[in-house]
Design a protein around this motif. Structure first.
Motif, PDB file in Angstrom:
ATOM      1  N   ALA A  94     -45.074  13.569  32.124  1.00  0.00           N
ATOM      2  CA  ALA A  94     -44.491  12.300  32.545  1.00  0.00           C
ATOM      3  C   ALA A  94     -45.554  11.209  32.618  1.00  0.00           C
ATOM      4  O   ALA A  94     -45.336  10.070  32.197  1.00  0.00           O
ATOM      5  N   VAL A  95     -46.730  11.555  33.154  1.00  0.00           N
ATOM      6  CA  VAL A  95     -47.826  10.587  33.231  1.00  0.00           C
ATOM      7  C   VAL A  95     -48.275  10.164  31.829  1.00  0.00           C
ATOM      8  O   VAL A  95     -48.481   8.976  31.543  1.00  0.00           O
ATOM      9  N   ALA A  96     -48.412  11.150  30.930  1.00  0.00           N
ATOM     10  CA  ALA A  96     -48.852  10.852  29.569  1.00  0.00           C
ATOM     11  C   ALA A  96     -47.843   9.956  28.847  1.00  0.00           C
ATOM     12  O   ALA A  96     -48.223   9.014  28.139  1.00  0.00           O
ATOM     13  N   GLN A  97     -46.564  10.237  29.025  1.00  0.00           N
ATOM     14  CA  GLN A  97     -45.531   9.407  28.388  1.00  0.00           C
ATOM     15  C   GLN A  97     -45.563   7.983  28.935  1.00  0.00           C
ATOM     16  O   GLN A  97     -45.393   7.015  28.193  1.00  0.00           O
ATOM     17  N   GLN A  98     -45.787   7.878  30.238  1.00  0.00           N
ATOM     18  CA  GLN A  98     -45.845   6.555  30.864  1.00  0.00           C
ATOM     19  C   GLN A  98     -47.049   5.764  30.348  1.00  0.00           C
ATOM     20  O   GLN A  98     -46.950   4.569  30.044  1.00  0.00           O
ATOM     21  N   LEU A  99     -48.184   6.443  30.232  1.00  0.00           N
ATOM     22  CA  LEU A  99     -49.382   5.774  29.721  1.00  0.00           C
ATOM     23  C   LEU A  99     -49.223   5.393  28.257  1.00  0.00           C
ATOM     24  O   LEU A  99     -49.688   4.332  27.823  1.00  0.00           O
ATOM     25  N   LEU A 100     -48.559   6.257  27.491  1.00  0.00           N
ATOM     26  CA  LEU A 100     -48.328   5.961  26.087  1.00  0.00           C
ATOM     27  C   LEU A 100     -47.431   4.738  25.937  1.00  0.00           C
ATOM     28  O   LEU A 100     -47.684   3.862  25.099  1.00  0.00           O
ATOM     29  N   GLU A 101     -46.391   4.662  26.768  1.00  0.00           N
ATOM     30  CA  GLU A 101     -45.491   3.516  26.716  1.00  0.00           C
ATOM     31  C   GLU A 101     -46.221   2.226  27.087  1.00  0.00           C
ATOM     32  O   GLU A 101     -46.055   1.182  26.444  1.00  0.00           O
ATOM     33  N   ALA A 102     -47.053   2.314  28.142  1.00  0.00           N
ATOM     34  CA  ALA A 102     -47.826   1.131  28.544  1.00  0.00           C
ATOM     35  C   ALA A 102     -48.796   0.714  27.450  1.00  0.00           C
ATOM     36  O   ALA A 102     -49.024  -0.485  27.218  1.00  0.00           O
ATOM     37  N   GLN A 103     -49.367   1.684  26.766  1.00  0.00           N
ATOM     38  CA  GLN A 103     -50.297   1.381  25.672  1.00  0.00           C
ATOM     39  C   GLN A 103     -49.587   0.684  24.523  1.00  0.00           C
ATOM     40  O   GLN A 103     -50.105  -0.283  23.951  1.00  0.00           O
ATOM     41  N   LYS A 104     -48.387   1.155  24.195  1.00  0.00           N
ATOM     42  CA  LYS A 104     -47.624   0.531  23.116  1.00  0.00           C
ATOM     43  C   LYS A 104     -47.249  -0.907  23.474  1.00  0.00           C
ATOM     44  O   LYS A 104     -47.333  -1.810  22.642  1.00  0.00           O
ATOM     45  N   GLU A 105     -46.835  -1.122  24.727  1.00  0.00           N
ATOM     46  CA  GLU A 105     -46.462  -2.461  25.154  1.00  0.00           C
ATOM     47  C   GLU A 105     -47.666  -3.404  25.126  1.00  0.00           C
ATOM     48  O   GLU A 105     -47.548  -4.571  24.763  1.00  0.00           O
ATOM     49  N   GLY A 154     -37.683  -8.277  32.424  1.00  0.00           N
ATOM     50  CA  GLY A 154     -38.760  -8.233  31.439  1.00  0.00           C
ATOM     51  C   GLY A 154     -39.392  -6.869  31.391  1.00  0.00           C
ATOM     52  O   GLY A 154     -38.912  -5.894  31.986  1.00  0.00           O
ATOM     53  N   LYS A 155     -40.536  -6.793  30.709  1.00  0.00           N
ATOM     54  CA  LYS A 155     -41.196  -5.509  30.541  1.00  0.00           C
ATOM     55  C   LYS A 155     -41.755  -4.989  31.842  1.00  0.00           C
ATOM     56  O   LYS A 155     -41.908  -3.801  32.018  1.00  0.00           O
ATOM     57  N   GLU A 156     -42.088  -5.924  32.784  1.00  0.00           N
ATOM     58  CA  GLU A 156     -42.574  -5.461  34.076  1.00  0.00           C
ATOM     59  C   GLU A 156     -41.496  -4.663  34.794  1.00  0.00           C
ATOM     60  O   GLU A 156     -41.767  -3.757  35.557  1.00  0.00           O
ATOM     61  N   GLY A 157     -40.246  -5.013  34.550  1.00  0.00           N
ATOM     62  CA  GLY A 157     -39.161  -4.337  35.250  1.00  0.00           C
ATOM     63  C   GLY A 157     -38.891  -2.943  34.749  1.00  0.00           C
ATOM     64  O   GLY A 157     -38.159  -2.201  35.368  1.00  0.00           O
ATOM     65  N   THR A 158     -39.480  -2.556  33.608  1.00  0.00           N
ATOM     66  CA  THR A 158     -39.232  -1.223  33.085  1.00  0.00           C
ATOM     67  C   THR A 158     -40.147  -0.187  33.696  1.00  0.00           C
ATOM     68  O   THR A 158     -39.978   0.995  33.458  1.00  0.00           O
ATOM     69  N   ILE A 159     -41.147  -0.617  34.460  1.00  0.00           N
ATOM     70  CA  ILE A 159     -42.078   0.327  35.085  1.00  0.00           C
ATOM     71  C   ILE A 159     -41.844   0.327  36.584  1.00  0.00           C
ATOM     72  O   ILE A 159     -41.889  -0.720  37.224  1.00  0.00           O
ATOM     73  N   ASN A 160     -41.577   1.464  37.134  1.00  0.00           N
ATOM     74  CA  ASN A 160     -41.345   1.593  38.563  1.00  0.00           C
ATOM     75  C   ASN A 160     -42.683   1.623  39.263  1.00  0.00           C
ATOM     76  O   ASN A 160     -43.396   2.619  39.229  1.00  0.00           O
ATOM     77  N   VAL A 161     -43.070   0.511  39.899  1.00  0.00           N
ATOM     78  CA  VAL A 161     -44.391   0.403  40.505  1.00  0.00           C
ATOM     79  C   VAL A 161     -44.583   1.452  41.580  1.00  0.00           C
ATOM     80  O   VAL A 161     -45.665   2.006  41.769  1.00  0.00           O
ATOM     81  N   ALA A 162     -43.523   1.757  42.316  1.00  0.00           N
ATOM     82  CA  ALA A 162     -43.648   2.702  43.427  1.00  0.00           C
ATOM     83  C   ALA A 162     -43.943   4.108  42.968  1.00  0.00           C
ATOM     84  O   ALA A 162     -44.382   4.942  43.741  1.00  0.00           O
TER      85      ALA A 162
END
Length: 517
Positions: free
Chosen positions: A441-452, A477-485
């Motif tokens: 899950a962490v790797a997928q999240q980092l990959l998505e952030a890298q693509k963005e 926007g794109k900020e809303g796609t990442i759950n900060v919490a």
């Protein structure tokens, strides 16, 4: 330690009957008189017997029996020390919960309670190089500052940014901080400790401290004399009556908490005595939990190699065996120290055993050079920070653990797409593996952030480099796609371009708003 002494393979001790049998047979064969008494008259046998000088030599049967006893006991695996699993950090994880309530701005200690607490955090991080440490901040609510990480620079950066003004709600909810710290430690593979840096513990929190399964340490920050509480604009805070707010360290309350809950309690000092005390308590708690919960025991039978070698020396006869041994010994004596040491190690230990000794000493480069086992070699290279070489070592083994370790190494290399694929392979071979699922899950999240990030690079920023813009209207926007919490990766935190203080203030505010809904 005596109570823990046992044998890993106790059934091998049945072989101790063999040296006893040898001694009995040797005693029978050595009694020449009993062998001939039925064939020769007693008065003639007395004159025919020639007795050797008693005690002039060590009997070969004794040497053989001693060698067998030492070998059998060593093979049975005597032990009294527990051993952590090879792929788990043997350093004690720690969660530091920092009280950011208003009274932590009191100036009864210089420069203030919160600033003194931050200095203690820095000193503690310096004493725990390589250990996993997390930081939690709490006042009326509790929030994650950093998940468990070994990155001292990242820990210091975010701890330096801590301030009471960051907290969205006033008050002091120690129970919420403990609950959040427990969740962090549940994800760790080793027993952990929670450190509370606070100027007091409310009565309602005593039950939470007493029922906590992790070790609890409380360091009181402040003095019994107390001092005024400063505000962020340089003035002094006032109480409800309009008088200047004057805060004292609740020593009586802390002592009562220690009696009721069994938590370790101390107060802040001007030197590093308190930091060393904390580090000792963290290690002691870790050791105690490992002794209680561990199921691996260190095989210490190899220590019997030395007495076994001495016993074997007495079995040498005059002739070529002695001469050959003397030649070999002379070669070792006149060889360079390093070559002599390596030669002696090669005589008695396998490459993997030598690698394990270097690994336990923390010499991971040397350990990687010795290990023949690719998984052990990969772990040594990983610990040495040679992540690409670690991937190459792990790649020679097609197991779930190998793919999982490849994923961890690839994360450090920033190859998030390959890490996702590696974790996927690990889960194919080992279904429902919690650690692999979490890291995927962490790797997928980092990959998505890298693509963005790559998609946004052509755009030129319209604001100043240090400015911060929040989209509170659409939130689509794109900020809303990442759950900060839910951001729990220290690697994600490293890539944040805003200041840690602004990031935490925004994050805490969002979390507090969600919790109130």
């Amino acid at each position: 330690m005596i109570a823990d002494f046992h044998f890993i393979r106790p059934w091998l001790l049945l072989l101790l009957l063999l040296p006893a049998l040898i001694l009995w047979l040797a005693s029978r064969s050595g009694d020449v008189r009993s062998q001939w008494k039925s064939m020769i008259a007693p008065h003639l046998l007395d004159n025919l017997m020639v007795d050797g000088s008693a005690g002039s030599r060590i009997r070969p049967s004794w040497v053989l029996a001693g060698v067998l006893v030492a070998g059998i006991v060593g093979a049975a695996g005597p032990t009294w020390q527990r051993e952590p699993p090879p792929f788990v950090e043997d350093t004690a994880p720690l969660v530091i919960a920092v009280d950011l309530s208003q009274t932590m701005d009191a100036i009864d200690v210089t420069p203030s309670r919160i600033e003194r607490a931050k200095l203690k955090i820095k000193d503690l991080i310096d004493t725990r190089q390589g250990a996993r440490t997390a930081i939690v901040a709490y006042a009326g609510t509790a929030h994650l500052v950093l998940p468990p990480t070994e990155d001292a620079a990242l820990l210091e950066s975010y701890s330096d940014a801590l301030a009471t003004r960051l907290m969205p709600r006033p008050g002091k909810d120690t129970a919420a901080a403990l609950s959040l710290a427990d969740k962090l430690l549940e994800k760790e593979k080793a027993s952990g400790t929670i450190l509370l840096l606070t100027d007091g513990v409310e009565d309602a929190a005593s039950k939470a401290i007493e029922s906590n399964s992790n070790g609890i340490i409380i360091l009181g920050v402040g003095t019994s004399a107390g001092g005024p509480v400063k505000t962020h604009d340089g003035g002094f805070a006032s109480d409800a009556s309009g008088s200047r707010l004057f805060s004292k360290l609740d020593l009586a309350g802390l002592e009562e908490t220690e009696k009721e809950t069994g938590a370790d309690v101390a107060t802040v000092t001007d030197d590093d005595t308190d930091v060393r005390w904390i580090a000792e308590r963290v290690r002691a708690n870790f050791t105690q939990k490992q002794a209680k919960d561990g199921d691996r025991w260190r095989d210490l039978g190899w220590w019997l190699i030395l007495p076994l070698s001495v016993a074997m020396a007495f079995s040498f006869r005059k002739g070529w065996v002695v001469r050959t041994s003397a030649v070999l010994l002379a070669v070792h004596m006149f060889s360079p120290d390093s070559a002599r040491a390596d030669g002696l190690m090669d005589m008695w230990l396998t490459q993997d055993q030598q690698g394990r000794i270097a690994f336990e000493r923390g010499d991971f480069d040397a350990a990687a050079g010795h290990f023949a086992d690719p998984m052990w070699r990969g772990v040594a290279l990983y610990r040495a920070g040679k992540f690409q070489e670690a991937v190459d070592a792990f790649a020679s083994v097609d197991t779930a653990e190998s793919w999982y370790d490849q994923g961890n190494s690839l994360l450090h290399l920033g190859k998030f797409d390959e890490a996702v694929a590696a974790y996927g392979k690990a889960l194919q071979k080992r279904k429902d593996w919690g650690d692999a699922i979490a890291n995927l899950a962490v790797a997928q999240q980092l990959l998505e952030a890298q693509k963005e990030k790559h998609e946004e690079q052509p755009e030129q920023p319209s604001e100043a480099p240090d400015s911060i813009q929040f989209d509170d209207k659409g939130k689509q926007g794109k900020e809303g796609t990442i759950n900060v919490a839910e951001q729990t990766s220290e690697m994600w935190m490293k890539n944040i371009n805003v200041s840690p203080a602004d990031l935490m203030a925004r994050k805490f505010s969002i979390e507090a708003g969600r919790n109130s809904q």
